[in-house]
Scaffold this motif. Structure first.
Motif, mmCIF file in Angstrom:
data_model
loop_
_atom_site.group_PDB
_atom_site.id
_atom_site.type_symbol
_atom_site.label_atom_id
_atom_site.label_comp_id
_atom_site.label_asym_id
_atom_site.label_seq_id
_atom_site.Cartn_x
_atom_site.Cartn_y
_atom_site.Cartn_z
ATOM 1 N N THR A 98 0.848 -1.184 0.000
ATOM 2 C CA THR A 98 0.000 0.000 0.000
ATOM 3 C C THR A 98 0.886 1.237 0.000
ATOM 4 O O THR A 98 1.727 1.406 0.875
ATOM 5 C CB THR A 98 -0.868 0.016 1.270
ATOM 6 O OG1 THR A 98 -1.581 -1.206 1.324
ATOM 7 C CG2 THR A 98 -1.848 1.167 1.229
ATOM 8 N N LEU A 99 0.690 2.059 -1.009
ATOM 9 C CA LEU A 99 1.480 3.293 -1.090
ATOM 10 C C LEU A 99 0.541 4.495 -1.013
ATOM 11 O O LEU A 99 -0.678 4.355 -1.180
ATOM 12 C CB LEU A 99 2.294 3.312 -2.390
ATOM 13 C CG LEU A 99 3.315 2.177 -2.580
ATOM 14 C CD1 LEU A 99 4.085 2.372 -3.884
ATOM 15 C CD2 LEU A 99 4.294 2.081 -1.417
ATOM 16 N N VAL A 100 1.122 5.649 -0.772
ATOM 17 C CA VAL A 100 0.338 6.885 -0.672
ATOM 18 C C VAL A 100 0.922 7.918 -1.644
ATOM 19 O O VAL A 100 2.058 7.758 -2.101
ATOM 20 C CB VAL A 100 0.350 7.441 0.773
ATOM 21 C CG1 VAL A 100 -0.312 6.488 1.738
ATOM 22 C CG2 VAL A 100 1.769 7.766 1.233
ATOM 23 N N PRO A 101 0.155 8.956 -1.971
ATOM 24 C CA PRO A 101 0.669 9.979 -2.903
ATOM 25 C C PRO A 101 2.028 10.523 -2.465
ATOM 26 O O PRO A 101 2.243 10.797 -1.284
ATOM 27 C CB PRO A 101 -0.413 11.067 -2.851
ATOM 28 C CG PRO A 101 -1.665 10.314 -2.553
ATOM 29 C CD PRO A 101 -1.246 9.235 -1.590
ATOM 30 N N GLY A 102 2.926 10.620 -3.428
ATOM 31 C CA GLY A 102 4.267 11.129 -3.136
ATOM 32 C C GLY A 102 5.289 10.027 -2.915
ATOM 33 O O GLY A 102 6.488 10.278 -2.973
ATOM 34 N N ASP A 103 4.824 8.806 -2.676
ATOM 35 C CA ASP A 103 5.759 7.693 -2.460
ATOM 36 C C ASP A 103 6.557 7.398 -3.730
ATOM 37 O O ASP A 103 6.024 7.460 -4.842
ATOM 38 C CB ASP A 103 4.996 6.411 -2.082
ATOM 39 C CG ASP A 103 4.767 6.293 -0.582
ATOM 40 O OD1 ASP A 103 5.303 7.127 0.154
ATOM 41 O OD2 ASP A 103 4.059 5.364 -0.177
ATOM 42 N N GLU A 104 7.812 7.059 -3.538
ATOM 43 C CA GLU A 104 8.641 6.592 -4.645
ATOM 44 C C GLU A 104 9.236 5.261 -4.238
ATOM 45 O O GLU A 104 9.574 5.066 -3.069
ATOM 46 C CB GLU A 104 9.777 7.588 -4.940
ATOM 47 C CG GLU A 104 9.281 8.890 -5.518
ATOM 48 C CD GLU A 104 10.411 9.856 -5.840
ATOM 49 O OE1 GLU A 104 11.580 9.427 -5.836
ATOM 50 O OE2 GLU A 104 10.111 11.024 -6.095
ATOM 51 N N ALA A 105 9.352 4.348 -5.166
ATOM 52 C CA ALA A 105 9.910 3.033 -4.855
ATOM 53 C C ALA A 105 10.862 2.591 -5.953
ATOM 54 O O ALA A 105 10.740 3.012 -7.109
ATOM 55 C CB ALA A 105 8.786 2.017 -4.691
ATOM 56 N N LYS A 110 6.667 6.077 -9.129
ATOM 57 C CA LYS A 110 6.316 7.254 -8.338
ATOM 58 C C LYS A 110 4.804 7.428 -8.314
ATOM 59 O O LYS A 110 4.161 7.436 -9.368
ATOM 60 C CB LYS A 110 6.980 8.493 -8.963
ATOM 61 C CG LYS A 110 6.784 9.736 -8.140
ATOM 62 C CD LYS A 110 7.538 10.898 -8.742
ATOM 63 C CE LYS A 110 7.388 12.132 -7.859
ATOM 64 N NZ LYS A 110 8.101 13.289 -8.396
ATOM 65 N N VAL A 134 1.306 13.113 -6.595
ATOM 66 C CA VAL A 134 0.680 13.905 -5.526
ATOM 67 C C VAL A 134 -0.526 14.596 -6.157
ATOM 68 O O VAL A 134 -0.399 15.215 -7.211
ATOM 69 C CB VAL A 134 1.668 14.966 -4.990
ATOM 70 C CG1 VAL A 134 0.986 15.843 -3.950
ATOM 71 C CG2 VAL A 134 2.886 14.286 -4.400
ATOM 72 N N ILE A 191 -6.631 12.226 2.484
ATOM 73 C CA ILE A 191 -5.432 11.436 2.215
ATOM 74 C C ILE A 191 -5.887 10.028 1.849
ATOM 75 O O ILE A 191 -6.725 9.445 2.525
ATOM 76 C CB ILE A 191 -4.539 11.387 3.463
ATOM 77 C CG1 ILE A 191 -4.088 12.800 3.802
ATOM 78 C CG2 ILE A 191 -3.355 10.469 3.270
ATOM 79 C CD1 ILE A 191 -3.626 12.960 5.221
ATOM 80 N N VAL A 230 -0.102 -0.973 -4.869
ATOM 81 C CA VAL A 230 0.724 -0.888 -6.078
ATOM 82 C C VAL A 230 1.488 -2.204 -6.189
ATOM 83 O O VAL A 230 2.109 -2.648 -5.222
ATOM 84 C CB VAL A 230 1.722 0.297 -6.025
ATOM 85 C CG1 VAL A 230 2.615 0.294 -7.260
ATOM 86 C CG2 VAL A 230 0.987 1.621 -5.910
#
Lengths: 300, 143
Positions: free
Chosen positions: B47-54, B118, B121, B128, B133
């Motif tokens: 689970t990712l949130v806006p702004g996360d990069e992996a 990415k 945002v 939020i 992903v």
């Protein structure tokens, strides 16, 4: 390996922690210390989340990809090289059970690639039994055995079901806070695939090359184990992986350029001049070590 | 009120952990898209949130054809991704939209590639949100 950067997430965490602090702390307000404490919590919560994500996002090639090369090179199936399913009830301790779950998974892939329907079913049943003993059988369900049974005339489907089952097991373990177990299953599968490959590498350059290329997966695996720190469950496998890595350090690796083109169908073709190679002596050492470690793990 | 406080705190902490049940999402929305490629055994979904990069390092063997797949829950918007070699040279740029979420390629020899993704945002978002992903790869032999 995964790296994460969180910008929007900072907002989430900050908001969450502010709300937590306000909601929980309103019975006993301590305004003077509120900000420093909150920043520390925010930072550690963010760090903890990034560390968790780094443990989730990890990948090495499947045992299927190693085993398929054995068949492509014209070798025949040999059930005698597999870990015996008769040992399934004898493995004790969670770490040993997890490693053997991975070993059975690689053997399953090997059997599925060679269209060995009964053997595939037998190994799946043993893997399921072992998973049940560990209390992690939520992914290796009886429904999957039914699917294997129905699809057993179709090699692609057989392989697809086996791969899907192990990917789902990996996901199940990660989502149920058994990430260390997941790491051991993956390492057990990798070790078994390496072991099987070493049995077929005599005078076969493709197999030797594939064994040399295990350096990439091994380095990735060792780095992954490092992320867990000193965990008792992982220590034996971590030391063993490092012992194999030590041997691989004698390999020759050249870094080259990547090329990207398209074939006549428009599919992207990626090439490179990267190469990794091993000497016959290093190959022999890798084979000996893989056989020694695998024997240790499958001996109940 | 006190119970409400602890429920809220607990739900926020669960969100912070970044692990959710993404297996159904992966099975139902991503796996079918591999279509003909044998799935890699590793599960890469969170689970990712806006702004996360992996960033994920993957090894691909020479002599095989691969499908790399990025699936993202629509609540996150269009998740962008890049495939580079280990020196950072760009090989492919895509996103989680139907048209660009699959990247099929053939490998002539074995090498490691990096997938960077990415989550956008959303500036005008009222609340939020988070979503699954998944990074998935499958292989098949070159014919």
């Amino acid at each position: 390996m995964l790296k994460t950067r969180t910008s929007g997430f900072l907002l989430t965490v900050s908001t969450a922690l502010i709300l937590c602090a306000v909601m929980i702390g309103c019975d006993d307000p301590k305004p003077a210390d509120a900000n420093p404490a909150m920043n520390t919590s925010k930072d550690s919560a963010e760090e903890a989340r990034i560390k968790e994500l780094q443990k989730i996002f990890f990948s090495i090639p499947s045992p299927v990809e190693m085993a398929s090369l054995i068949k492509e090179n014209g070798y025949s199936f040999d059930k005698g090289v597999l870990s015996p399913t008769s040992s399934v009830d004898k493995f004790t301790g969670e770490a040993r059970q997890a490693i053997n779950l991975g070993i059975y998974g690689a053997d399953l892939s090997y059997a599925a690639i060679f269209d060995q329907k009964q053997v595939t079913m037998e190994y799946f049943a043993s893997a399921q039994k072992l998973a049940k003993q560990m209390g992690v059988d939520g992914a290796l369900t009886s429904e999957l055995i039914e699917r294997l049974d129905k699809n057993q005339e179709n090699r692609d489907s057989l392989l697809a079901v086996v791969s899907e089952a192990y990917a789902d097991l990996n996901g199940y373990l990660k989502e149920n806070k058994r990430i260390e177990i997941s790491a051991l299953v993956v390492a057990g599968g990798w070790l078994e695939a390496l072991y099987l490959s070493t049995l077929y590498c005599d005078k076969n350059e493709d197999m030797v090359q594939r064994i040399a290329e295990q350096k990439y997966a091994l380095n990735n695996l060792v780095d992954y184990f490092e992320k867990f720190g000193d965990r008792p469950n992982l220590s034996e496998m971590k030391a063993d992986l490092n012992a194999i890595k030590e041997i691989y350090n004698a390999s020759n690796e050249t870094k080259g350029k990547t090329s990207v083109s398209k074939d006549s169908n428009g599919t992207v073709v990626i090439g490179s001049t990267n190469n990794v190679s091993i000497s016959p002596e290093t190959l022999k050492q890798i084979a000996t070590k893989a056989q020694e470690l695998r024997k240790k793990y499958i001996t109940a | 009120m006190k119970i409400f406080k602890y429920i809220l705190a607990l739900s926020l902490l669960i969100s912070i952990e970044g692990i959710a049940q993404c297996r159904p999402f992966t099975k139902n929305h991503c796996l079918p898209l591999l279509d003909g490629f044998v799935q890699n055994d590793n599960y890469n979904s969170a689970t990712l949130v806006p702004g996360d990069e992996a960033e994920l390092l993957l090894t691909f063997y020479g002599g095989k054809e691969y499908r790399l797949l990025i699936c993202a829950h629509p609540i996150l918007g269009v998740v962008e991704y890049e495939v580079t070699d280990t020196s950072g040279e760009l090989i492919y740029k895509g996103d989680s939209s139907d048209a660009k979420q699959k990247f099929d390629f053939k490998m002539t020899n074995t090498q490691q590639l990096i997938v960077k993704l990415k989550v956008p945002v959303q500036k005008n978002a009222v609340s939020i949100h988070e979503g699954c992903v998944t990074v998935m790869s499958g292989s098949k032999e070159l014919k």
